[in-house]
Design a protein around this motif. Structure first.
Motif, PDB file in Angstrom:
ATOM      1  N   LEU A 236      -4.274   9.526   1.543  1.00  0.00           N
ATOM      2  CA  LEU A 236      -3.979   9.376   2.965  1.00  0.00           C
ATOM      3  C   LEU A 236      -3.501   7.953   3.243  1.00  0.00           C
ATOM      4  N   ASP A 237      -2.289   7.842   3.789  1.00  0.00           N
ATOM      5  CA  ASP A 237      -1.745   6.512   4.083  1.00  0.00           C
ATOM      6  C   ASP A 237      -2.015   6.186   5.553  1.00  0.00           C
ATOM      7  N   GLU A 238      -2.913   5.273   5.798  1.00  0.00           N
ATOM      8  CA  GLU A 238      -3.318   4.861   7.151  1.00  0.00           C
ATOM      9  C   GLU A 238      -3.735   6.070   8.016  1.00  0.00           C
TER      10      GLU A 238
ATOM     11  N   LYS B 268       0.828  -1.218   0.000  1.00  0.00           N
ATOM     12  CA  LYS B 268       0.000   0.000   0.000  1.00  0.00           C
ATOM     13  C   LYS B 268       0.860   1.266   0.000  1.00  0.00           C
ATOM     14  N   THR B 269       1.809   1.320   0.944  1.00  0.00           N
ATOM     15  CA  THR B 269       2.639   2.523   1.045  1.00  0.00           C
ATOM     16  C   THR B 269       3.477   2.722  -0.219  1.00  0.00           C
ATOM     17  N   THR B 270       4.009   1.634  -0.746  1.00  0.00           N
ATOM     18  CA  THR B 270       4.797   1.739  -1.983  1.00  0.00           C
ATOM     19  C   THR B 270       3.935   2.325  -3.108  1.00  0.00           C
TER      20      THR B 270
ATOM     21  N   PRO C 217       1.395  11.223   4.781  1.00  0.00           N
ATOM     22  CA  PRO C 217       2.247  10.027   4.740  1.00  0.00           C
ATOM     23  C   PRO C 217       1.959   9.080   5.911  1.00  0.00           C
ATOM     24  N   GLU C 218       2.460   7.854   5.783  1.00  0.00           N
ATOM     25  CA  GLU C 218       2.192   6.836   6.803  1.00  0.00           C
ATOM     26  C   GLU C 218       2.833   7.195   8.143  1.00  0.00           C
ATOM     27  N   ASN C 219       4.100   7.586   8.099  1.00  0.00           N
ATOM     28  CA  ASN C 219       4.789   7.997   9.328  1.00  0.00           C
ATOM     29  C   ASN C 219       5.244   9.435   9.155  1.00  0.00           C
TER      30      ASN C 219
HETATM   31 MG   LIG Z   1       2.053   1.011   4.779  1.00  0.00          MG
END
Ligand SMILES: [Mg+2]
Ligand SMILES: Nc1ncnc2c1ncn2[C@@H]1O[C@H](COP(=O)(O)OP(=O)(O)O)[C@@H](O)[C@H]1O
Length: 326
Positions: A162-164, A48-50, A86-88
């Motif tokens: 939106l990532d997570e 997903k993030t990629t 981003p995710e983080n």
């Molecule tokens: Mg991810």
């Protein structure tokens, strides 16, 4: 018109130990239409993030094409239409929330009173008004997530990625994000967000693309998402002899002993009453009746099983029709 179009994306990374190339995304395609909330559902490590990093132009795919409103993501004008969480998120820790959002707004070409008004209203909207003078270094994970959402929408983008977005949030925070995203959808925005939690999808999405091991295994509509997420009911009873479990197995998926209790997983909601009646008639004591949400893995297992059944049907030449699985 499609706002986001992802076509035949492939991406591989070289394994640090074996130096062999490993394909992380394998011919990924999906789209999001205008004003739609598209969920991107898949377990950890699915890709997903990629995929999201490729969409926003942070990394390049080996092959394939991304278009946003018909244009390439590398164009500046296209990027200004996107809001990204981003995710983080790592945001400049020495800035206060206000300074940070002014910085983000200026990066998107906003300025003056308009930026100030917009900043105040977004800080309010994500519930951080009390904290706007604090440095980001003092923020908790949930507060960073809220600040991240405010920076993603500060320039009023048409497409939100939106990532997570729900990670690290308490129930109130989750509700805020849900309500905010629905409000944005109401204003015609398109939203694409990832999650590994099925219930995040149900409350929000029009559709979801489900990814596993770098492949989209299914695109589902809201009705199918609900069916996938519908839990079973577990009845816990005492004083029911194990030797009699055969009598109710037409209604149950499984019957297990746990200490001096029996855990009975009922096949379908409408059988619960019959199972309870049967237990009481046979002198058992019903201790608990509880809904059990399936995990994403369980949903995948039944998806794969349903897929195999469908294949078997077509191999044996029987009528194979598209059915709602799970
Ligand atoms: Mg991810
Ligand atoms: N920079 C990288 N180098 C090597 N492997 C990576 C890199 N980034 C991600 N991966 C691998 O790609 C796969 C998908 O990761 P990711 O996209 O982060 O999944 P998700 O967001 O769905 O949890 C994982 O197996 C992960 O280890």
């Amino acid at each position: 018109m499609d706002i986001l179009n992802v076509e035949n994306i492939r991406k591989s990374y070289r394994n640090n130990i074996s130096f062999r190339k490993e394909e992380v995304l394998r011919d990924l395609s999906f789209f999001a239409g205008e004003g739609e909330i598209l969920g991107f559902l898949g377990p950890n490590g699915a890709g997903k993030t990629t995929t999201i990093k490729i969409i926003v132009g942070l990394i390049r795919p080996d092959s394939g094409k991304i278009t946003i409103l018909g244009n390439s993501v590398s164009e500046r004008q296209t990027r200004s239409m996107i809001g990204f969480l981003p995710e983080n998120p790592f945001f400049y820790p020495h800035l206060t929330l206000e300074e940070f959002l002014v910085f983000c707004g200026k990066m998107s070409g906003m300025k003056g009173k308009k930026l100030k008004v917009r900043m105040e209203s977004m800080i309010d909207r994500v519930g951080l008004a009390r904290h706007k003078k604090k440095r980001l270094s003092t923020f908790s994970k949930g507060m960073i997530q809220r600040a991240g959402l405010a920076q993603a929408v500060i320039h009023d983008p048409d497409l939100l990625i939106l990532d997570e977005p729900f990670s690290g949030l308490d129930p109130l925070g989750r509700k805020m994000v849900r309500d905010f995203l629905l409000e944005l959808k109401g204003r015609g925005k398109t939203i694409f967000f990832s999650s590994h939690i099925l219930s995040d999808m149900e409350a929000l999405c029009d559709r979801a693309s489900i990814i596993r091991e770098g492949v989209i295994i299914k695109n589902v509509g809201l009705d199918e998402l609900f069916i996938m997420g519908k839990g079973k009911v577990e009845v816990t009873a005492r004083g029911y002899p194990e030797s009699m479990t055969g009598e109710i197995n037409q209604f149950t998926d499984s019957v297990k002993r746990s200490g001096d209790e029996m855990l009975i997983v009922v096949k379908r909601q409408e059988y619960v009453r019959s199972v309870i009646q049967y237990l009481l008639n046979n002198g058992a004591e019903v201790m608990r009746v509880a809904g059990v949400q399936p995990s994403l893995e369980e949903v995948f297992v039944s998806e794969v099983a349903a897929g195999e059944n469908r294949n078997k049907k077509s191999i044996t030449g029987e009528l194979s029709r598209v059915e709602t699985s799970v």
